[in-house]
Design a protein around this motif. Structure first.
Motif, short mmCIF file in Angstrom:
data_model
loop_
_atom_site.label_atom_id
_atom_site.label_comp_id
_atom_site.label_asym_id
_atom_site.label_seq_id
_atom_site.Cartn_x
_atom_site.Cartn_y
_atom_site.Cartn_z
N UNK A 3 -33.79 -128.72 -17.33
CA UNK A 3 -32.40 -129.06 -17.02
C UNK A 3 -31.45 -128.46 -18.05
N UNK A 4 -31.85 -128.47 -19.32
CA UNK A 4 -30.93 -127.96 -20.33
C UNK A 4 -30.66 -126.47 -20.13
N UNK A 5 -31.66 -125.74 -19.62
CA UNK A 5 -31.45 -124.31 -19.36
C UNK A 5 -30.53 -124.10 -18.16
N UNK A 6 -30.67 -124.95 -17.15
CA UNK A 6 -29.76 -124.85 -16.00
C UNK A 6 -28.33 -125.17 -16.41
N UNK A 63 -9.51 -120.04 -13.85
CA UNK A 63 -10.29 -120.74 -14.88
C UNK A 63 -10.98 -121.92 -14.21
N UNK A 64 -12.10 -122.33 -14.79
CA UNK A 64 -12.87 -123.45 -14.23
C UNK A 64 -12.91 -124.61 -15.21
N UNK A 65 -12.71 -125.82 -14.68
CA UNK A 65 -12.83 -127.03 -15.49
C UNK A 65 -13.82 -127.97 -14.80
N UNK A 66 -14.92 -128.29 -15.47
CA UNK A 66 -15.88 -129.23 -14.88
C UNK A 66 -15.23 -130.60 -14.72
N UNK A 67 -15.48 -131.26 -13.60
CA UNK A 67 -14.87 -132.57 -13.34
C UNK A 67 -15.93 -133.66 -13.21
N UNK A 68 -17.14 -133.36 -13.65
CA UNK A 68 -18.21 -134.34 -13.62
C UNK A 68 -19.45 -133.71 -14.21
N UNK A 69 -20.51 -134.48 -14.28
CA UNK A 69 -21.75 -133.98 -14.87
C UNK A 69 -22.44 -133.00 -13.92
N UNK A 70 -23.18 -132.06 -14.49
CA UNK A 70 -24.04 -131.19 -13.70
C UNK A 70 -25.26 -132.00 -13.26
N UNK A 71 -25.64 -131.85 -11.97
CA UNK A 71 -26.79 -132.58 -11.43
C UNK A 71 -27.94 -131.59 -11.20
N UNK A 72 -29.00 -131.72 -12.00
CA UNK A 72 -30.16 -130.85 -11.90
C UNK A 72 -31.23 -131.49 -11.04
N UNK A 73 -31.80 -130.71 -10.11
CA UNK A 73 -32.87 -131.24 -9.25
C UNK A 73 -33.66 -130.07 -8.71
N UNK B 35 -34.24 -135.58 4.97
CA UNK B 35 -33.56 -136.06 3.77
C UNK B 35 -34.42 -135.73 2.55
N UNK B 36 -33.83 -134.97 1.62
CA UNK B 36 -34.54 -134.58 0.40
C UNK B 36 -33.78 -135.19 -0.78
N UNK B 37 -34.31 -136.28 -1.34
CA UNK B 37 -33.56 -137.08 -2.32
C UNK B 37 -34.52 -137.56 -3.41
N UNK B 38 -34.54 -136.92 -4.60
CA UNK B 38 -33.74 -135.77 -4.98
C UNK B 38 -34.34 -134.46 -4.46
N UNK B 39 -33.53 -133.39 -4.47
CA UNK B 39 -34.02 -132.05 -4.16
C UNK B 39 -35.24 -131.76 -5.03
N UNK B 40 -36.29 -131.23 -4.41
CA UNK B 40 -37.53 -130.95 -5.12
C UNK B 40 -38.61 -132.00 -4.85
N UNK B 41 -38.22 -133.14 -4.29
CA UNK B 41 -39.21 -134.18 -3.94
C UNK B 41 -39.61 -134.01 -2.47
N UNK B 42 -40.65 -134.74 -2.07
CA UNK B 42 -41.15 -134.67 -0.69
C UNK B 42 -40.07 -135.21 0.26
N UNK B 108 -29.30 -133.29 1.30
CA UNK B 108 -29.93 -132.97 0.02
C UNK B 108 -29.16 -133.69 -1.07
N UNK B 109 -29.89 -134.42 -1.91
CA UNK B 109 -29.28 -135.16 -3.02
C UNK B 109 -29.67 -134.50 -4.33
N UNK B 110 -28.66 -134.17 -5.12
CA UNK B 110 -28.87 -133.51 -6.41
C UNK B 110 -28.64 -134.51 -7.54
N UNK B 111 -29.69 -134.83 -8.25
CA UNK B 111 -29.59 -135.70 -9.42
C UNK B 111 -30.91 -135.60 -10.19
N UNK B 112 -30.81 -135.90 -11.48
CA UNK B 112 -31.99 -135.90 -12.33
C UNK B 112 -31.87 -137.01 -13.36
N UNK B 113 -32.89 -137.15 -14.18
CA UNK B 113 -32.89 -138.23 -15.18
C UNK B 113 -31.70 -138.15 -16.13
#
Lengths: 118, 118
Positions: A3-6, A63-73, B35-42, B108-113
């Protein structure tokens, strides 16, 4: 891909706009990447077409401003942000998918006219 | 499908959690949805499996709070929100894709720990 790399790629993406550096775009995308911005429009296929597309947006001063957390999955990251241009703001969600080498091979941008404001 | 109709589905989705009404879930999804929640799961495939999945989340008391505008593009809508459960909050981005009859056929739901907090 951690996730940190993404998240680092998302940060470099924001930096590309901040510093008007299309070289960053060329570095984070795969050669055979596909960019669909917005979803439903004709995609930009391949690194040269993609860089030309970003040169337009970056050249226009966006320009881009993030408005929430990045969601890695899975092999992806989704993140909400605002595009800020002179006289216009636009709420967008981008989804990046990565290949095995950590390059973006798919980008989909979700936004519509309802997401534009001043 | 108009943006207002997509946004109405997002609002009904939030309402399904607010009112603990899986009937809304059954109404907004297509029979053959995935439904893939989170993305990457079954993935959960088909309406019965999907309703069982949501019964778990809704039964656990999860509520949804939108944290930004819904972004409509093509046959899709993406939206950022927070899942609120006793002792836990989770930042998520969902992407719904709609079929020609206006039902969700892909979620598709994008989230991680990293997106979990208290």
């Amino acid at each position: 891909m951690d996730s940190k790399d993404k998240i680092a790629v998302v940060e470099r993406y924001v930096e590309a706009f901040d510093t008007a550096d299309v070289g960053i775009i060329r570095d984070i995308y795969a050669d055979n990447a596909v960019v669909e911005d917005p979803v439903g429009s004709e995609p930009h296929r391949g690194l040269d077409a993609i860089c030309t597309f970003y040169e337009g947006a970056i050249g226009a001063g966006a320009k881009l401003v993030l408005t929430g957390t990045a969601r890695c999955a899975g092999n992806a990251v989704a993140f909400p942000f605002q595009v800020i241009m002179p006289g216009m703001k636009l709420d967008v969600i981008d989804v990046f998918e990565f290949d095995d080498s950590g390059k973006i091979n798919s980008m989909k941008a979700y936004w519509g006219p309802e997401n534009a404001g001043e």
